[in-house]
Design an enzyme around this catalytic site. Sequence first.
Site, mmCIF file in Angstrom:
data_model
loop_
_atom_site.group_PDB
_atom_site.id
_atom_site.type_symbol
_atom_site.label_atom_id
_atom_site.label_comp_id
_atom_site.label_asym_id
_atom_site.label_seq_id
_atom_site.Cartn_x
_atom_site.Cartn_y
_atom_site.Cartn_z
ATOM 1 N N GLY A 239 0.818 -1.193 0.000
ATOM 2 C CA GLY A 239 0.000 0.000 0.000
ATOM 3 C C GLY A 239 0.861 1.255 0.000
ATOM 4 O O GLY A 239 1.976 1.279 -0.531
ATOM 5 N N SER A 240 0.364 2.301 0.642
ATOM 6 C CA SER A 240 1.031 3.601 0.568
ATOM 7 C C SER A 240 2.351 3.677 1.314
ATOM 8 O O SER A 240 3.070 4.670 1.175
ATOM 9 C CB SER A 240 0.084 4.698 1.071
ATOM 10 N N THR A 241 2.689 2.664 2.115
ATOM 11 C CA THR A 241 4.030 2.695 2.714
ATOM 12 C C THR A 241 5.104 2.628 1.634
ATOM 13 O O THR A 241 6.229 3.068 1.843
ATOM 14 C CB THR A 241 4.243 1.545 3.721
ATOM 15 N N LYS B 287 5.217 4.433 -0.825
ATOM 16 C CA LYS B 287 5.518 5.802 -1.234
ATOM 17 C C LYS B 287 6.826 6.301 -0.624
ATOM 18 O O LYS B 287 7.394 7.293 -1.091
ATOM 19 C CB LYS B 287 4.355 6.719 -0.879
#
Length: 488
Positions: A224-226, A228
């Site tokens: 997921g957004s980790t 990023k």
Amino acid sequence: MAAAPRARRINIPLRRTAVICGVMLFALLAKVTYIQVFQVDRLNENPRNHRIMMARFDGPRGEIVLGDGTLIAASLRNDDGRFRYRRTYPQGPLYAAVTGYVSLYGQTGVEEAEDAALSGDDPPVKVRSLVNGIEGGATLELTLDSRAQRAAYEALRATGRPGAAVAIDPATGAILAMASFPTYDPNVYTTFDGTRLDRADRRLRGDPADPLLNRALQQNYPPGSTFKVVTSAAALSSGKYTPTVKVGAPPELRLPGTDTYLRNSGGATCGDGNPPLAYAFKVSCNTPFAKIGIDLGQDALREQAEAFGFNDGDLTVPMPVARSVYPRGMDRAQTAMSAIGQFDDRVTPLMIAMMSAAIANDGVLMRPYLVAETRLADGTVVSDTEPSRYRRTLDESEANRLTTMMVTVTRPGGTGEAATLPGIDVAAKTGTAESTASGRDHAVFTGFAPAADPRVAVGVLVEGGGAGGQVAAPVGRAVMRALLGDAG
């Protein structure tokens, strides 16, 4: 003179018999040599080999302890039955994901990975034990911190969902906590009653919650957004982006070559539609990072991911670690999705912690490890682990800029406010990872603290937990607080 030919004729059968006997003897020696040299491992692993079982429990196996003296595995004298010693795990489920177990039929976890030292078969251990007149295997001192381990386990259990949490000392790579939930009591495997052992094993292996799985190491998930964090590192390293550079952030983005639209969480706008990179990171907008992924391209993202350890299938701690994956052969739409931690990106909870550990240590990722020291029962040190560099992930200046961005995530308005600690700056990134396998979003968190002088980096994943900022961040906070307190 006439007797000589007859004697030679009489010796012909004897010579033939001797040759046959010689061939048979040679074949027998060859077979024995083949078994002892080439089949020894297979025979040792055969569960029907009672000699191996008897040898395993005939002498005291080395203890497994923590630096504060906490005993997590030991051997007890067994006066009832044919085996002299029985394994015991005083802390039970709390450390099961780390210790594993030793049973009549095999080992798992550290018990398996460090079997040679614990059993005393490791040559350095064997030689020093003989010289010092010591019976049994070596003691292992692990790097785990008992406060952090309990905090991780209790916080995971409080979510009511399967998951894992890992904490690392960024400066050394020492693993301070490794918890997996749900778990099991390894003491059920120490019985010498075959019927009871089989019943317990069938029950645990048949449990749909899979309590025997060490989710911290053996399972990988969409980050997921980790992810990023990785995309931002690649962007900063490219020289094309800074934390203050404006990035296009439309409410929805049509993925190249498709009729599919990517939206920000809840379809929300991202600032004024053209925010600084740091703001897009703070509130975890999807569309700007997908655009950055398209701009940089999959090769640049892959190079950065591999600098963090993705696609390395040989990592051990000493247990083997499942590969964290950044995919190949993607089109531009798939690359856009990979930049926000979706498509075929996969990480272990250990890797989630390693991402923060690398940023915390000025861009240098230390090799993670669990065994601090191996020593004999009399205290003689056989070996100790020297911290070593595993990867250079990015330059120090870029790591510092990324740290500043991660600190904003735990400030008011950021997605990681639930990870804040009084008096301590926490650097973090949250994630909510879509899972096609389970149909429920995973909650993910990565972070470190204190931001200016990091002492712990944490990775958390809660299966089906939903929003990372609401479910995984409090788990990370609990672990950091156990190690740092409220004022660091």
